[in-house]
Write an enzyme that holds these catalytic residues in place. Structure first.
Site, mmCIF file in Angstrom:
data_model
loop_
_atom_site.group_PDB
_atom_site.id
_atom_site.type_symbol
_atom_site.label_atom_id
_atom_site.label_comp_id
_atom_site.label_asym_id
_atom_site.label_seq_id
_atom_site.Cartn_x
_atom_site.Cartn_y
_atom_site.Cartn_z
ATOM 1 N N TYR A 143 -38.468 52.763 -13.335
ATOM 2 C CA TYR A 143 -39.387 52.960 -14.459
ATOM 3 C C TYR A 143 -40.463 54.006 -14.133
ATOM 4 O O TYR A 143 -41.049 54.595 -15.029
ATOM 5 C CB TYR A 143 -40.075 51.652 -14.859
ATOM 6 C CG TYR A 143 -39.149 50.600 -15.433
ATOM 7 C CD1 TYR A 143 -37.832 50.906 -15.793
ATOM 8 C CD2 TYR A 143 -39.568 49.295 -15.633
ATOM 9 C CE1 TYR A 143 -36.985 49.945 -16.304
ATOM 10 C CE2 TYR A 143 -38.731 48.325 -16.155
ATOM 11 C CZ TYR A 143 -37.434 48.659 -16.482
ATOM 12 O OH TYR A 143 -36.594 47.702 -17.003
ATOM 13 N N LYS A 192 -28.855 45.198 -5.379
ATOM 14 C CA LYS A 192 -27.504 45.711 -5.658
ATOM 15 C C LYS A 192 -27.130 46.558 -4.433
ATOM 16 O O LYS A 192 -26.879 47.764 -4.521
ATOM 17 C CB LYS A 192 -27.545 46.538 -6.964
ATOM 18 C CG LYS A 192 -26.203 46.989 -7.478
ATOM 19 C CD LYS A 192 -25.371 45.875 -8.081
ATOM 20 C CE LYS A 192 -24.027 46.410 -8.532
ATOM 21 N NZ LYS A 192 -23.056 45.347 -8.839
ATOM 22 N N ASP A 224 -25.865 41.285 -10.470
ATOM 23 C CA ASP A 224 -24.903 40.871 -11.506
ATOM 24 C C ASP A 224 -24.523 39.408 -11.308
ATOM 25 O O ASP A 224 -24.418 38.633 -12.269
ATOM 26 C CB ASP A 224 -23.668 41.782 -11.523
ATOM 27 C CG ASP A 224 -23.193 42.167 -10.134
ATOM 28 O OD1 ASP A 224 -23.965 42.001 -9.170
ATOM 29 O OD2 ASP A 224 -22.050 42.635 -9.999
ATOM 30 N N ASP A 248 -37.240 42.734 -14.671
ATOM 31 C CA ASP A 248 -37.500 42.810 -16.102
ATOM 32 C C ASP A 248 -36.410 42.043 -16.853
ATOM 33 O O ASP A 248 -36.680 41.193 -17.717
ATOM 34 C CB ASP A 248 -37.498 44.303 -16.502
ATOM 35 C CG ASP A 248 -38.000 44.528 -17.909
ATOM 36 O OD1 ASP A 248 -38.474 43.568 -18.535
ATOM 37 O OD2 ASP A 248 -37.911 45.679 -18.385
ATOM 38 N N ASP A 252 -36.563 37.831 -18.329
ATOM 39 C CA ASP A 252 -36.319 37.501 -19.745
ATOM 40 C C ASP A 252 -35.170 36.501 -19.877
ATOM 41 O O ASP A 252 -35.221 35.585 -20.698
ATOM 42 C CB ASP A 252 -35.977 38.767 -20.547
ATOM 43 C CG ASP A 252 -37.235 39.418 -21.121
ATOM 44 O OD1 ASP A 252 -38.343 39.057 -20.674
ATOM 45 O OD2 ASP A 252 -37.113 40.285 -22.006
#
Ligand code: NAD
Length: 359
Positions: A143, A192, A224, A248, A252
């Site tokens: 980001y 990852k 994942d 992020d 959620d």
């Protein structure tokens, strides 16, 4: 006499002031029960600050926050300011305050209240015992990396770069270990590492500092796989620590396990014990002023402040137990009520919780 804890209170916009008023009652009741002392000072923040001062984050508000031990924030934003230029938008104030206060992690608990299991889209038996925290890195990663476009033979190309240095990884991972220490002592580090170089640095750093926390059980989980396991075995997680974008998305996802936005608390932490605490929900302009907002997310944010900034664990338990008792007794605000005609309002819910706070 107990030392005085200074709390900067930023009610903000929409339902912000309504839910903050209930959280302040909880602070007062805690003083009575435990003899603690809180000194609160209010600041203008968000849309209301734009209207009154011409900026979402006035200097005096920031000064109040900087001299406080913790910040309690309601919510900011609303349609009135949606079409403003960027510097005159409430969200710009949110980014600004995080940066100015050096807040580099976001903490989101996801706890299942037994009596609300039906509000989730998952089967109750999958949710049994779920009580986890996602610790998300907030100031680095993709980001914030360099972004640009360039022309190629195949048309325009867009580039986002993901950058992390060891210091950034180490400070957030240590926070994850420390929080795990105050709980069930399990840390899942999510990356990852099979594909990304930043993730390989992340994992190396985690493994290097893990021996400092021999009491915490560490597992590495690929992002994942973590997304799947959160739906399959959410109760097996205690603390999840991860980088910005993965956090992020996963926070959620974890939030939705509980089924109601009006119940979710959060914290943003910097170095040391300083933290900013706020409900996950926004300013809910659709119900602002109707007295229907659920104050529980904000009240649970106070409990989180007690645990993470003040170390007042017993007082935090008293709040958590009071919320549970009130819900178990069947009281509901409109957002979590099955029978909407039986729903109670913001003040009634706050009063019931304060009334149920017992040592
Ligand atoms: P929202 O969270 O404000 O509302 C989404 C839905 O959930 C609405 O139907 C609302 O009525 C309901 N809801 C939210 N909180 C509730 C509560 N405590 N009790 C009962 N119902 C509740 O999200 P939104 O509508 O996307 O955003 C509204 C405004 O809030 C926007 O301006 C947005 O930018 C802002 N926002 C601010 C923050 C923040 O201050 N940190 C976070 C998210 C959104």
């Amino acid at each position: 006499m107990a030392d005085v804890k200074k709390i900067a209170v930023l009610p903000g916009d929409g339902i912000g002031p309504e839910v903050i008023a209930e959280a302040e009652k909880v602070l007062k009741k805690t003083e009575e029960l435990f003899g603690y002392r809180f000194e609160t000072e209010r600041g203008l923040f968000g849309g209301i600050a734009i209207d009154q001062r011409g900026t979402p984050l006035p200097d005096d508000t920031l000064a109040i926050c900087k001299k406080a031990d913790a910040v309690l924030l309601g919510a900011v934003g609303g349609p009135k300011w949606d079409n403003n230029p960027k510097e005159l938008r409430p969200e710009t104030g949110l980014l600004g305050i995080r940066k100015a206060l050096g807040l580099f992690s976001n903490i989101r608990p996801a706890v299942i209240f037994d009596c609300l299991k039906d509000a989730s889209t998952l089967k109750p038996e999958v949710l049994d015992g779920t009580d986890l925290i996602v610790v998300r890195e907030l100031t680095g990663g993709i980001y914030f990396g360099e972004k640009f476009r360039r022309e190629t033979a195949n048309g325009q190309e867009a580039v986002d770069t993901c950058v992390y240095n060891v210091k950034e990884v180490e400070r957030i991972v240590r926070q994850g270990f420390e929080i795990a220490r105050t709980r069930r002592k399990k840390l899942a580090s999510v990356d990852k590492a099979n594909v990304l170089e930043t993730s390989r640095l992340w994992r190396e750093t985690v493994n290097r500092i893990a021996p400092d926390y021999p009491d915490v059980e560490l597992e590495h989980v690929l992002v994942d796989n973590c997304a799947m396991q959160l739906l399959r075995r959410p109760a097996s997680f205690d603390v999840i620590v991860t980088e910005n974008m993965f956090g992020d998305i996963l926070s959620d996802e974890a939030a939705m396990l509980t089924g109601s936005i009006g119940m979710l608390s959060s914290a943003s932490l910097g170095e040391g014990s300083f933290g900013l605490y706020e409900p996950v929900h926004g300013s809910a302009p659709d119900i602002a002023g109707t007295g229907a907002a659920n104050p529980i997310a904000t009240i649970l944010s106070v409990a989180l402040m007690f645990r993470l900034t003040f170390g007042y664990h017993e007082a935090a338990d008293v709040i958590d137990n009071a919320v549970k008792a009130v819900l178990d007794a069947g009281h509901r605000t409109g957002d979590i009520a099955v029978d909407k005609s039986q729903a109670i309002g913001t003040t009634a819910m706050g009063d019931l919780i304060v009334g149920a706070m017992k040592k």
